[in-house]
Design a protein around this motif. Structure first.
Motif, PDB file in Angstrom:
ATOM      1  N   SER A 151      -3.911 -51.286  17.202  1.00 41.50           N
ATOM      2  CA  SER A 151      -5.369 -51.371  16.916  1.00 41.50           C
ATOM      3  C   SER A 151      -6.022 -52.683  16.677  1.00 41.50           C
ATOM      4  O   SER A 151      -7.004 -53.162  17.110  1.00 41.50           O
ATOM      5  CB  SER A 151      -5.923 -50.355  16.327  1.00 41.50           C
ATOM      6  OG  SER A 151      -7.181 -49.973  16.202  1.00 41.50           O
ATOM      7  N   SER A 159      -5.793 -49.016  24.624  1.00 35.37           N
ATOM      8  CA  SER A 159      -5.300 -47.908  25.406  1.00 35.37           C
ATOM      9  C   SER A 159      -3.966 -48.276  26.390  1.00 35.37           C
ATOM     10  O   SER A 159      -3.326 -47.461  26.337  1.00 35.37           O
ATOM     11  CB  SER A 159      -6.304 -47.313  26.304  1.00 35.37           C
ATOM     12  OG  SER A 159      -7.428 -47.095  25.514  1.00 35.37           O
ATOM     13  N   ASP A 299      -8.654 -48.664  29.854  1.00 35.35           N
ATOM     14  CA  ASP A 299      -9.306 -49.863  29.579  1.00 35.35           C
ATOM     15  C   ASP A 299     -10.103 -50.574  30.403  1.00 35.35           C
ATOM     16  O   ASP A 299     -10.822 -51.622  30.092  1.00 35.35           O
ATOM     17  CB  ASP A 299      -7.847 -50.874  29.123  1.00 35.35           C
ATOM     18  CG  ASP A 299      -7.405 -50.648  27.869  1.00 35.35           C
ATOM     19  OD1 ASP A 299      -7.930 -50.077  26.937  1.00 35.35           O
ATOM     20  OD2 ASP A 299      -6.041 -50.853  27.549  1.00 35.35           O
ATOM     21  N   SER A 357      -8.420 -43.760  21.643  1.00 34.50           N
ATOM     22  CA  SER A 357      -9.445 -44.553  21.749  1.00 34.50           C
ATOM     23  C   SER A 357     -10.928 -44.029  21.811  1.00 34.50           C
ATOM     24  O   SER A 357     -11.868 -44.417  21.105  1.00 34.50           O
ATOM     25  CB  SER A 357      -9.484 -45.172  23.262  1.00 34.50           C
ATOM     26  OG  SER A 357      -9.311 -44.387  24.217  1.00 34.50           O
ATOM     27  N   SER A 361     -13.795 -45.007  18.815  1.00 36.45           N
ATOM     28  CA  SER A 361     -15.183 -45.123  19.492  1.00 36.45           C
ATOM     29  C   SER A 361     -16.072 -44.485  18.776  1.00 36.45           C
ATOM     30  O   SER A 361     -17.210 -45.028  18.655  1.00 36.45           O
ATOM     31  CB  SER A 361     -15.161 -45.060  20.850  1.00 36.45           C
ATOM     32  OG  SER A 361     -16.336 -45.238  21.511  1.00 36.45           O
TER      33      SER A 361
END
Length: 463
Positions: A151, A159, A299, A357, A361
């Motif tokens: 990350s 991803s 992605d 992800s 987000s």
């Protein structure tokens, strides 16, 4: 006048070039290899017993439920330990947490090779239970830190990198039983050999990680003193986070139920341990193909919710076929089992890969928490924790239920639960987010510029 003010009060922010696989330097390729290898060997070290531990344990007096506890206890400690790892990462750094985790699981795996010398029922149970807990602690440290590393190190390829990490994890979980069965059959049932091989390789990976894993620079506290920091409590107050974590939880439940109970489901086929391992290999192959593919697509395209819906539907198909459900006009056979496992593998990757992800987000982009190592540590810890809880329940409660009411009835219960959750997921997560996105599209205002002491902020009115 306005032009002069704009020039004086506005600063140019350099655009950071996005990383791609073709631009990764050598040290980051080595880092990726270490992460994939460790994520493969950790699950491989504990899943290697799947094809022979039941036979060995029952000879020593263990029941099917006790065997289920041995499979599931690995994930129980990870569930309790993972929330604290996020805090430990900010104190000790990712490097120390990672390589110590690898060394701990290597020790537990090597020591497991000696448990066959114990003939007493309760002695054997206690020894293998203790060593599974040691393996679990090391695995929780290493795997949780892996999410934090990708990350922070690869934000533009998160991803995709998670997809490759999951190739390692999926290959370990699937190849473990297959390779464990083959190695065990070597020399007429060599119990210590799988643990000695996997434990030694893990020790080598631990040594390499000491040299190639690097800590991330922490931002100065003064820079973030006025920014609200994420805590686990704050994150759990976000409604949509619950749906993401429940999805990850369900993947853990079904995957580990399958891992621990598949030999029971196909015992009527009268297969050898290595032949049983082929079924795990089917899961590995399909998962390894789809995980990086889905990561690559996520992605580049906004398809996370599409994959989540598809994954839930395929989970239901898996449970209908593997039982098989009572309304199907056939009994379990090699062909239906193979098809069900293909559904399981594809559904697992389509649910697991976008969930991380999505979680990040929701926390950072939608709720405004800073994108730093503290935030990523908490996100990774929660993600790993709920997956471990699901894995524990899938292994222990699943095998207990199989022992009590049978395999077909157990899969029917899981089918009912998954079907109800899918309806709630569509009604309370997918549809509201779809309507909110459309509302923003139709009510979007032009970006406005807010100037404050030579800092420029662009904002769009939130729905």
């Amino acid at each position: 006048m306005e032009d002069n003010l704009s020039t004086e009060n506005t600063i140019e922010v350099p655009v950071k070039e996005k990383k791609t696989f073709s631009t990764l330097p050598k040290d980051e390729w080595i880092l990726l290899i270490i992460l994939v290898a460790s994520n493969a060997l950790c699950p491989m070290s504990f899943s290697s017993i799947a094809t022979f531990y039941l036979a060995v344990g029952t000879k020593k007096g263990l029941t099917i439920s006790e065997v289920g506890v041995i499979f599931g206890i690995f994930n129980l400690l990870s569930f309790f330990l993972s929330p604290f790892i996020g805090k430990l990462i900010t104190i000790f750094g990712v490097k120390k947490i990672f390589y110590n985790g690898v060394f701990i699981i290597a020790f537990g795996t090597l020591a497991f090779s000696l448990t066959n010398l114990i003939d007493n029922h309760y002695g054997f149970l206690a020894a293998t239970l203790t060593l599974r807990l040691i393996q679990s602690g090391g695995s929780a440290l290493a795997l949780t830190t892996s999410f934090t590393i990708i990350s922070n190190q690869f934000p533009d390829l998160m991803s995709s990198m998670l997809g490759w990490i999951e190739v390692g994890s999926g290959s370990g979980a699937a190849l473990g039983p297959f390779l464990g069965g083959i190695i065990y059959e070597f020399n007429g049932g060599s119990y210590p050999l799988p643990f000695l091989i996997f434990g030694s390789i893990l020790a080598i990976i631990g040594v390499l990680s000491v040299f190639y894993i690097k800590d991330f620079e922490q931002k100065c506290e003064e820079e973030e003193m006025n920014i609200e920091q994420l805590t686990l409590t704050k994150m759990m107050k976000i409604k949509d986070i619950w749906f993401v974590l429940i999805t990850v939880f369900s993947v853990g439940v079904i995957f580990y139920f399958n891992s621990s109970s598949l030999p029971i489901a196909i015992q009527s086929f009268k297969l050898m341990p290595s032949q049983i391992g082929i079924f795990y290999l089917i899961v590995f192959f399909c998962y390894s193909v789809t995980a990086p593919l889905f990561g690559y697509l996520i992605d580049r395209y906004p398809i996370s919710n599409i994959l989540l819906v598809m994954g839930n539907i395929m989970f239901i198909f898996y449970l209908v076929i593997i039982g098989p459900a009572s309304f199907l006009p056939f009994k379990s056979n090699l062909y239906s089992t193979t098809i069900a496992l293909i559904f399981l593998a594809i559904s697992g990757s389509s649910l697991f890969i976008p969930s991380y992800s999505n979680q990040k987000s929701i926390v950072i982009n939608e709720n405004g928490f800073p994108d730093n190592i503290r935030t990523n540590g908490i996100i990774s810890a929660a993600f790993t924790s709920v997956f471990s809880l699901g894995s524990f329940i899938g292994s222990v409660a699943g095998t207990f239920s199989v022992d009590l009411i049978g395999y077909r009835a157990t899969t029917s219960i899981f089918l009912c639960i998954e079907s109800v959750y899918f309806i709630l997921f569509i009604a309370l997560f997918i549809i509201p987010r779809y309507l909110k996105r459309n509302y923003k599209k139709h009510n979007q205002i032009q970006p406005a510029i807010v100037k404050n002491q030579s800092k420029v902020a662009f904002y769009t009115e939130e729905a």
